[in-house]
Design a protein around this motif. Structure first.
Motif, PDB file in Angstrom:
ATOM      1  N   THR A  34    -109.056  91.435 -59.330  1.00 35.50           N
ATOM      2  CA  THR A  34    -108.909  90.071 -59.835  1.00 35.50           C
ATOM      3  C   THR A  34    -108.518  90.128 -61.301  1.00 35.50           C
ATOM      4  O   THR A  34    -109.205  90.760 -62.106  1.00 35.50           O
ATOM      5  CB  THR A  34    -110.212  89.275 -59.685  1.00 35.50           C
ATOM      6  OG1 THR A  34    -110.594  89.253 -58.310  1.00 35.50           O
ATOM      7  CG2 THR A  34    -110.014  87.850 -60.192  1.00 35.50           C
TER       8      THR A  34
ATOM      9  N   TYR B 121    -106.902  87.483 -64.441  1.00 31.61           N
ATOM     10  CA  TYR B 121    -106.480  86.159 -64.896  1.00 31.61           C
ATOM     11  C   TYR B 121    -105.837  86.297 -66.275  1.00 31.61           C
ATOM     12  O   TYR B 121    -106.295  87.091 -67.100  1.00 31.61           O
ATOM     13  CB  TYR B 121    -107.658  85.194 -65.008  1.00 31.61           C
ATOM     14  CG  TYR B 121    -108.408  84.920 -63.743  1.00 31.61           C
ATOM     15  CD1 TYR B 121    -109.784  85.083 -63.674  1.00 31.61           C
ATOM     16  CD2 TYR B 121    -107.767  84.460 -62.596  1.00 31.61           C
ATOM     17  CE1 TYR B 121    -110.493  84.821 -62.524  1.00 31.61           C
ATOM     18  CE2 TYR B 121    -108.465  84.196 -61.432  1.00 31.61           C
ATOM     19  CZ  TYR B 121    -109.832  84.379 -61.402  1.00 31.61           C
ATOM     20  OH  TYR B 121    -110.527  84.126 -60.249  1.00 31.61           O
TER      21      TYR B 121
ATOM     22  N   TYR C  29    -112.860  83.857 -67.522  1.00 26.00           N
ATOM     23  CA  TYR C  29    -112.057  83.472 -68.676  1.00 26.00           C
ATOM     24  C   TYR C  29    -112.858  82.682 -69.711  1.00 26.00           C
ATOM     25  O   TYR C  29    -112.289  82.153 -70.663  1.00 26.00           O
ATOM     26  CB  TYR C  29    -110.824  82.678 -68.233  1.00 26.00           C
ATOM     27  CG  TYR C  29    -111.098  81.547 -67.287  1.00 26.00           C
ATOM     28  CD1 TYR C  29    -110.867  81.683 -65.922  1.00 26.00           C
ATOM     29  CD2 TYR C  29    -111.591  80.340 -67.758  1.00 26.00           C
ATOM     30  CE1 TYR C  29    -111.128  80.645 -65.050  1.00 26.00           C
ATOM     31  CE2 TYR C  29    -111.849  79.298 -66.902  1.00 26.00           C
ATOM     32  CZ  TYR C  29    -111.606  79.454 -65.547  1.00 26.00           C
ATOM     33  OH  TYR C  29    -111.870  78.417 -64.684  1.00 26.00           O
TER      34      TYR C  29
END
Length: 123
Positions: A56, A58, A105
């Motif tokens: 994953t 971001y 984030y």
């Protein structure tokens, strides 16, 4: 966990830099990593995050397409490759780690922070 960020410096616009964030102590845990930056007079800004397994990732809109986050768990290091740098990328860059394997984030999700490395992009 102690984080040591390195790789900052002075670069011309259009150039590239690769930042490194080496972790030591307590690295038996699975932790996600992130990169943030803070320009003078501005708030700390999220750039990129990567999960422990790197499945994953971001990016912020500013980082997407120019920056690439990777990690090497055998070296306990997270990297940020920065390409096509612009003067507005000038800032202190911070790496961070959170005591969970999942990427995030949000600043508040991180438990450990490096000391920051200065990136200056000249026009």
């Amino acid at each position: 966990v102690q984080l040591q960020a390195s790789g900052g410096g002075l670069v011309q616009a259009g150039g590239s830099l690769r930042l490194s964030c080496a972790a030591s102590g307590g690295t038996n845990s699975q932790y996600a990593g992130g990169w943030f930056r803070q320009a003078p007079g501005k708030e700390r800004e999220f750039l990129a995050t990567i999960s422990w397994s790197a499945d994953t990732i971001y990016y912020s809109n500013r980082a997407k397409g120019r920056f690439i986050i990777t990690r090497d768990n055998t070296k306990n290091t997270v990297y940020l490759q920065m390409n096509s740098l612009k003067p507005e990328d000038t800032a202190v860059y911070f790496c961070a780690a959170r005591s969970r394997p999942g990427a995030s984030y949000t600043t508040a999700a991180y438990d450990y922070w490096g000391q920051g490395t200065l990136v200056t992009v000249s026009s």
